[in-house]
Design an enzyme around this catalytic site. Structure first.
Site, mmCIF file in Angstrom:
data_model
loop_
_atom_site.group_PDB
_atom_site.id
_atom_site.type_symbol
_atom_site.label_atom_id
_atom_site.label_comp_id
_atom_site.label_asym_id
_atom_site.label_seq_id
_atom_site.Cartn_x
_atom_site.Cartn_y
_atom_site.Cartn_z
ATOM 1 C CB CYS A 263 81.553 60.334 51.194
ATOM 2 S SG CYS A 263 80.147 61.030 52.072
ATOM 3 C CG HIS B 105 82.864 56.748 53.482
ATOM 4 N ND1 HIS B 105 83.035 57.799 54.336
ATOM 5 C CD2 HIS B 105 81.615 56.871 52.966
ATOM 6 C CE1 HIS B 105 81.935 58.548 54.339
ATOM 7 N NE2 HIS B 105 81.064 57.998 53.516
ATOM 8 C CG ASN C 13 78.797 59.498 56.092
ATOM 9 O OD1 ASN C 13 79.901 60.024 55.934
ATOM 10 N ND2 ASN C 13 78.031 59.100 55.077
HETATM 11 O O1 UT7 Z 1 78.465 58.695 52.527
HETATM 12 C C1 UT7 Z 1 77.878 58.751 51.272
HETATM 13 C C2 UT7 Z 1 77.281 57.501 50.953
HETATM 14 N N1 UT7 Z 1 76.051 57.319 51.692
HETATM 15 C C3 UT7 Z 1 75.686 56.136 52.010
HETATM 16 O O2 UT7 Z 1 76.431 55.220 51.756
HETATM 17 C C4 UT7 Z 1 74.333 55.903 52.603
HETATM 18 C C5 UT7 Z 1 73.772 54.685 51.984
HETATM 19 N N2 UT7 Z 1 72.445 54.336 52.435
HETATM 20 C C6 UT7 Z 1 72.168 53.876 53.675
HETATM 21 O O3 UT7 Z 1 73.037 53.791 54.514
HETATM 22 C C7 UT7 Z 1 70.760 53.375 53.958
HETATM 23 O O4 UT7 Z 1 70.046 53.294 52.749
HETATM 24 C C8 UT7 Z 1 69.975 54.270 54.949
HETATM 25 C C9 UT7 Z 1 70.563 54.069 56.336
HETATM 26 C C10 UT7 Z 1 70.081 55.706 54.529
HETATM 27 C C11 UT7 Z 1 68.522 53.836 55.003
HETATM 28 O O5 UT7 Z 1 68.418 52.461 55.314
HETATM 29 P P1 UT7 Z 1 67.411 51.544 54.452
HETATM 30 O O6 UT7 Z 1 67.432 50.220 55.064
HETATM 31 O O7 UT7 Z 1 67.863 51.661 53.014
HETATM 32 O O8 UT7 Z 1 66.013 52.219 54.722
HETATM 33 P P2 UT7 Z 1 65.014 52.925 53.703
HETATM 34 O O9 UT7 Z 1 65.569 54.225 53.217
HETATM 35 O O10 UT7 Z 1 64.609 51.936 52.685
HETATM 36 O O11 UT7 Z 1 63.808 53.240 54.663
HETATM 37 C C12 UT7 Z 1 63.078 52.181 55.316
HETATM 38 C C13 UT7 Z 1 62.004 52.791 56.165
HETATM 39 C C14 UT7 Z 1 61.168 53.831 55.439
HETATM 40 O O12 UT7 Z 1 59.827 53.666 55.846
HETATM 41 P P3 UT7 Z 1 58.793 52.893 54.913
HETATM 42 O O13 UT7 Z 1 58.750 53.670 53.623
HETATM 43 O O14 UT7 Z 1 59.332 51.517 54.742
HETATM 44 O O15 UT7 Z 1 57.531 52.963 55.707
HETATM 45 C C15 UT7 Z 1 61.669 55.158 55.959
HETATM 46 O O16 UT7 Z 1 60.710 56.169 55.941
HETATM 47 O O17 UT7 Z 1 62.595 53.465 57.281
HETATM 48 C C16 UT7 Z 1 62.041 54.797 57.368
HETATM 49 N N3 UT7 Z 1 63.055 55.671 57.945
HETATM 50 C C17 UT7 Z 1 63.220 55.858 59.260
HETATM 51 N N4 UT7 Z 1 62.572 55.334 60.326
HETATM 52 C C18 UT7 Z 1 63.007 55.703 61.555
HETATM 53 C C19 UT7 Z 1 63.976 56.424 57.289
HETATM 54 N N5 UT7 Z 1 64.738 57.082 58.174
HETATM 55 C C20 UT7 Z 1 64.288 56.745 59.401
HETATM 56 C C21 UT7 Z 1 64.677 57.084 60.704
HETATM 57 N N6 UT7 Z 1 64.025 56.550 61.742
HETATM 58 N N7 UT7 Z 1 65.728 57.925 60.959
#
Ligand code: UT7
Length: 324
Positions: free
Chosen positions: A113, A251, A281
């Site tokens: 990225c 980014h 992204n």
């Molecule tokens: O480009 C390279 C750099 N990459 C990034 O910068 C990405 C950085 N990270 C992020 O943008 C965020 O961490 C994400 C968007 C990937 C995730 O957001 P989050 O607020 O950190 O969510 P999380 O991973 O902590 O997941 C929260 C909940 C989980 O459920 P539980 O364990 O709380 O029951 C996941 O299973 O959301 C669930 N979840 C989803 N639910 C619906 C994960 N993906 C999805 C989804 N739809 N697509």
């Protein structure tokens, strides 16, 4: 003093738009979750006949047109990608052939990225040292090819596309008060974090292409800290403050990261170019895609001070300050 001056920008997107509602039919997700957690509403996904090189070539042509220069005058192509057409040769050489320019240098840079920032820093060094006169710097990806379409935690986050810029080495007086071109670039890597964002395949390990794996929450945390630090480094190196910056072109991984970074820099959100809702992204393509968007819609104009930044797999991260 020799500087790398921006002559033109261009970008290209695949034909097909995939909305959050489309994805909700394939995996257990919803438009509400994706918009709330990421700001993404749609992404462009490449069809079988659309490749990293075809998108890169289209973006490069648009940048050459904007610069008003012929492809044959380019003597350096640096292409950032993590999704090359082939393991080798470099996708940059395919772009070189498709553009019809011969004999100059052409190679790929792999920093995921933040690849465009690494490509920009590399091209800038080569232009300033006199190794090349005119460069195409491209970020191009077909991340859809390395996504696990069963994994809702990653497949909703990425899209395909390409962005390109033309740089030219120009002599400027040492005491120029408002020099044009790239003023400073800082790049970093920390290989300790491989397991937080990686592809589970490769030619020398599995012999397969592999799929993207990410621990999103951890990446998020590192991104906010690392980006704030590198942006500060570039400001210190140039003796400028965030008040001097006209536009931040970050980014486009997550709208919440963009907000947090702008807050840390004390920059109003109105000065941040945001395309994540439309493109998602696109890895190495995201910064030049956003830059081209803001140049073409008239937000970024000559004389503006523009800060570019990115962070991604490796981890790698960086920032660059350019006067347009
Ligand atoms: O480009 C390279 C750099 N990459 C990034 O910068 C990405 C950085 N990270 C992020 O943008 C965020 O961490 C994400 C968007 C990937 C995730 O957001 P989050 O607020 O950190 O969510 P999380 O991973 O902590 O997941 C929260 C909940 C989980 O459920 P539980 O364990 O709380 O029951 C996941 O299973 O959301 C669930 N979840 C989803 N639910 C619906 C994960 N993906 C999805 C989804 N739809 N697509």
């Amino acid at each position: 003093m020799r500087r790398s001056v921006l002559l033109g920008t261009g970008s290209a997107l695949p034909r097909t738009v995939v909305t959050n509602a489309d994805l909700a039919e394939r995996v257990d997700t919803s438009d509400e979750w994706i918009v709330e957690r990421t700001g993404i509403r749609q992404r462009y996904i490449a069809e079988a006949d659309e490749t990293t090189s075809s998108l890169a070539t289209a973006a490069a042509r648009a940048a050459l047109d904007a610069a008003g220069i012929a492809a044959e005058t380019i003597d350096l192509i640096v292409l950032a990608t993590a999704t090359p057409d082939q393991t080798f040769p470099a996708t940059a050489t395919r772009v070189q052939a498709d553009l019809g320019c011969r004999g100059g240098m052409a190679f790929d840079v792999a920093a995921v990225c933040s690849g465009f920032l690494y490509a920009l820093g590399t091209a800038d060094s080569m232009l300033r040292s006199g190794m090349a006169k005119r460069a195409l710097v491209i970020g191009a990806e077909t991340f859809s090819r390395i996504l696990d379409w069963e994994d809702r935690a990653t497949c909703v986050l990425f899209g395909d596309g390409a962005g390109a810029i033309v740089l030219e080495a120009q002599e400027q007086p040492e005491d120029e008060a408002s020099p044009r071109g790239i003023l400073a670039t800082r790049l970093h890597a920390d290989g300790e974090h491989n397991s937080l964002l990686y592809v589970d395949g490769g030619p020398s390990t599995t012999g397969t292409v592999g799929k993207l794996r990410m621990k999103g929450r951890e990446v998020f945390r590192h991104a906010v800290v690392n980006l704030a630090e590198v942006l500060q480094e570039v400001l210190e190196e140039t003796g400028l403050t965030s008040d001097d910056i006209d536009w931040l072109v970050p980014h486009q991984a997550n709208a919440r990261i963009l907000d947090a970074t702008a807050r840390k820099l004390n920059m109003p959100v109105e000065k941040v170019v945001v395309t994540v809702s439309e493109h998602a992204n696109t890895s190495a393509a995201s910064v030049p895609l956003a830059l081209d968007r803001a140049v073409r819609d008239g937000r970024i104009v000559p004389g503006n001070l523009v800060m570019l930044e990115a962070m991604g797999g490796g981890f790698t991260w960086g920032a660059s300050l350019i006067r347009i």
